[in-house]
Enzyme design. Structure first.
Site, PDB file in Angstrom:
ATOM      1  CG  HIS A  82      33.993 -67.800  38.929  1.00 16.64           C
ATOM      2  ND1 HIS A  82      32.821 -67.086  38.835  1.00 16.64           N
ATOM      3  CD2 HIS A  82      34.238 -68.296  37.699  1.00 16.64           C
ATOM      4  CE1 HIS A  82      32.389 -67.128  37.587  1.00 16.64           C
ATOM      5  NE2 HIS A  82      33.217 -67.870  36.873  1.00 16.64           N
ATOM      6  CG  ASP A 161      33.064 -58.665  31.907  1.00 18.61           C
ATOM      7  OD1 ASP A 161      33.703 -59.291  31.043  1.00 18.61           O
ATOM      8  OD2 ASP A 161      32.146 -59.169  32.553  1.00 18.61           O
ATOM      9  NE  ARG A 168      34.532 -62.199  24.846  1.00 13.66           N
ATOM     10  CZ  ARG A 168      34.546 -62.772  26.061  1.00 13.66           C
ATOM     11  NH1 ARG A 168      34.386 -62.034  27.144  1.00 13.66           N
ATOM     12  NH2 ARG A 168      34.749 -64.055  26.185  1.00 13.66           N
ATOM     13  CB  SER A 183      35.415 -61.900  31.028  1.00 16.90           C
ATOM     14  OG  SER A 183      34.082 -61.967  31.453  1.00 16.90           O
ATOM     15  CE  LYS A 187      32.256 -61.709  34.861  1.00 15.78           C
ATOM     16  NZ  LYS A 187      31.584 -61.952  33.601  1.00 15.78           N
TER      17      LYS A 187
HETATM   18  N1  URA Z   1      31.964 -66.203  31.688  1.00 15.84           N
HETATM   19  C1  URA Z   1      32.343 -64.922  31.884  1.00 15.84           C
HETATM   20  O1  URA Z   1      32.093 -64.345  32.941  1.00 15.84           O
HETATM   21  N2  URA Z   1      33.011 -64.289  30.911  1.00 15.84           N
HETATM   22  C2  URA Z   1      33.295 -64.870  29.737  1.00 15.84           C
HETATM   23  O2  URA Z   1      33.900 -64.254  28.911  1.00 15.84           O
HETATM   24  C3  URA Z   1      32.876 -66.204  29.532  1.00 15.84           C
HETATM   25  C4  URA Z   1      32.217 -66.839  30.537  1.00 15.84           C
END
Ligand code: URA
Ligand code: CA
Length: 433
Positions: A82, A161, A168, A183, A187
């Protein structure tokens, strides 16, 4: 449990238990906890932070808020990569076939997303016929057969999320390291990763502009990984200038092909070898990073990495002849050189502004509904530290109908030329294990 008591507890600096965090995330996902309470909690977390135990609990509560992908049908350790975002980041396109060619199984879920250029899937869709609309059985089958497949992101993963990120975004609570870390990790875990390699960017074009923040985010994610049984390694890499030379969808596909052929930009090649070595070690196909690096370099030299890319494209309906004939990729109507106005050395290429320039040409999405132009973008002809003569091109703009003049103006704002020599920035600036 009363939601208001948990908000108060966090507000006053207390630590939430795993059961309390699960209650909050479940309630928010099913709608029994309203947005206004969740925004108050997010703000309390923003100011109070979270303990390592709280971050791990939040991550797993978000994983369990939706479906998870079971990659158990694929032999081997599934290592996912990632990147925390950047400008002109072509690493996934290179890394996936590169590590697959040395035996790391790559079962990649990718998205389209907003940004200066499209996501990995948009980039791949510049290859005629290529598609990611495959079923999960076919996905697993392709990874077992070819070592590599890419599927579109399911919107049933980590619904908590998705909802929380949206909240947010409008409540000033995006920039909280524990919230970002959980977050991202939720994922990756929901998509079935056994181990994770993170590329945390720092500098102008990155989410975390300060090195200290990038290090803290990296350490936070590595700690979450170790607490929930997913070995995680983070590389900190420089985004003070765009990575590689190409910014734009088809242009980045061509850059990825060049890199897999061993003729790519030095920085992109180096980052792919660094991240790829970590992936190979975590997957257990190499015993250490040095051995892994040699394997990856050989796969490039022997052409195996490129053959893997072709097999992958063909398996998902793509016309693999673009690899040998890149002129078949979507091409822009106009190529405009952007000449240097003075002689000297390139001292800065503000990545964010370059991304914006590509966006003005139509390479990225401003809203979820916008269409992107796969052909357009920018190719840098100089990088930081390079000498340049007045009149020599700094960049080439690939434009269709829109944005060329505005993009050129942004490019001049982004690139600084100074009379004295400039040392190029280090690419890999740190690692967290
Ligand atoms: N990227 C994400 O996937 N989550 C966040 O909170 C910020 C950036
Ligand atoms: Ca690039």
């Amino acid at each position: 449990m009363r939601t208001v008591d948990l908000i108060t507890k966090k507000r006053d600096g207390g630590e939430l238990t795993e059961a309390e965090i699960r209650y909050l995330i479940q309630g928010y996902t099913d709608g029994s906890i309203p947005d206004y309470q969740m925004s108050a909690l997010a703000m309390a977390i923003f100011f109070r932070g979270m303990t390592p135990e709280e971050r791990a609990s939040l991550t797993m509560a978000m994983v369990d808020s939706g479906e998870t992908i079971d990659l158990g049908g694929i032999a081997g350790v599934k290592v996912d990569k990632h990147s925390t975002g950047g400008v002109g980041d072509t690493t996934t396109l290179v890394l996936a076939p590169l590590v697959a060619s040395v035996g790391v199984p790559v079962a990649k879920m990718s998205g389209r997303g907003l940004g200066h250029t499209g996501g990995t899937i948009d980039k791949l869709e510049s290859i005629p016929g290529f598609h990611v609309e495959i079923g999960s059985d076919e996905f697993i089958e392709l990874v077992n057969r070819n070592g590599l497949a890419v599927i579109g992101q399911s919107d049933r993963l980590t619904p908590a999320d998705k909802k929380l990120y949206g909240l947010r975004d409008v409540t000033g609570t995006v920039n909280s390291i524990p919230l970002i870390a959980s977050s991202i990790m939720s994922k990756k875990i929901a998509s079935g990763a056994d181990a994770i390699v993170l590329d945390v960017k720092t500098g102008d074009g990155a989410f975390m502009k300060e090195m200290s923040e990038a290090e803290e985010l990296a350490a936070c994610m590595v700690d979450i990984g170790s607490r929930v049984g997913r070995k995680t390694v983070a590389v900190l890499s420089d985004m003070s200038q765009p990575l590689g030379n190409a910014i734009g969808n088809a242009l980045e596909v061509k850059e990825a092909i060049d890199t897999l052929r061993g003729r790519g930009p030095a920085d992109l090649t180096e980052l792919c070898l660094t991240l790829g070595s970590h992936m190979a070690v975590l997957a257990g196909v190499a015993t250490d990073r040095e051995e892994a690096r040699v394997m990856l370099e050989r796969a490039i030299e022997s052409g195996e990495a490129l053959e893997k890319f072709k097999a992958f494209l063909t398996a998902q309906g793509g016309d693999a002849s673009v690899v040998d004939e890149p002129e078949r990729l979507p091409a822009a109507k106009r190529l405009i050189e952007v000449p240097a106005r003075e002689s000297g050395y390139v001292a800065a290429i503000a990545a964010e502004r370059m991304g914006l320039a590509a966006m003005l040409l139509g390479a990225g999405r401003a809203t979820k509904e916008s269409r992107i132009d796969l052909a357009v973008g920018i190719v840098l002809r100089k990088k930081i530290g390079d000498p340049v003569q007045a009149g020599e091109p700094l960049a080439t703009v690939h434009a269709n109908e829109i944005g060329a003049e505005e993009a050129i103006a942004r490019i001049y704002e982004a690139i600084t030329v100074r009379p004295e020599p400039v040392r190029p920035p280090a690419l890999v600036v740190g690692e967290v294990h």
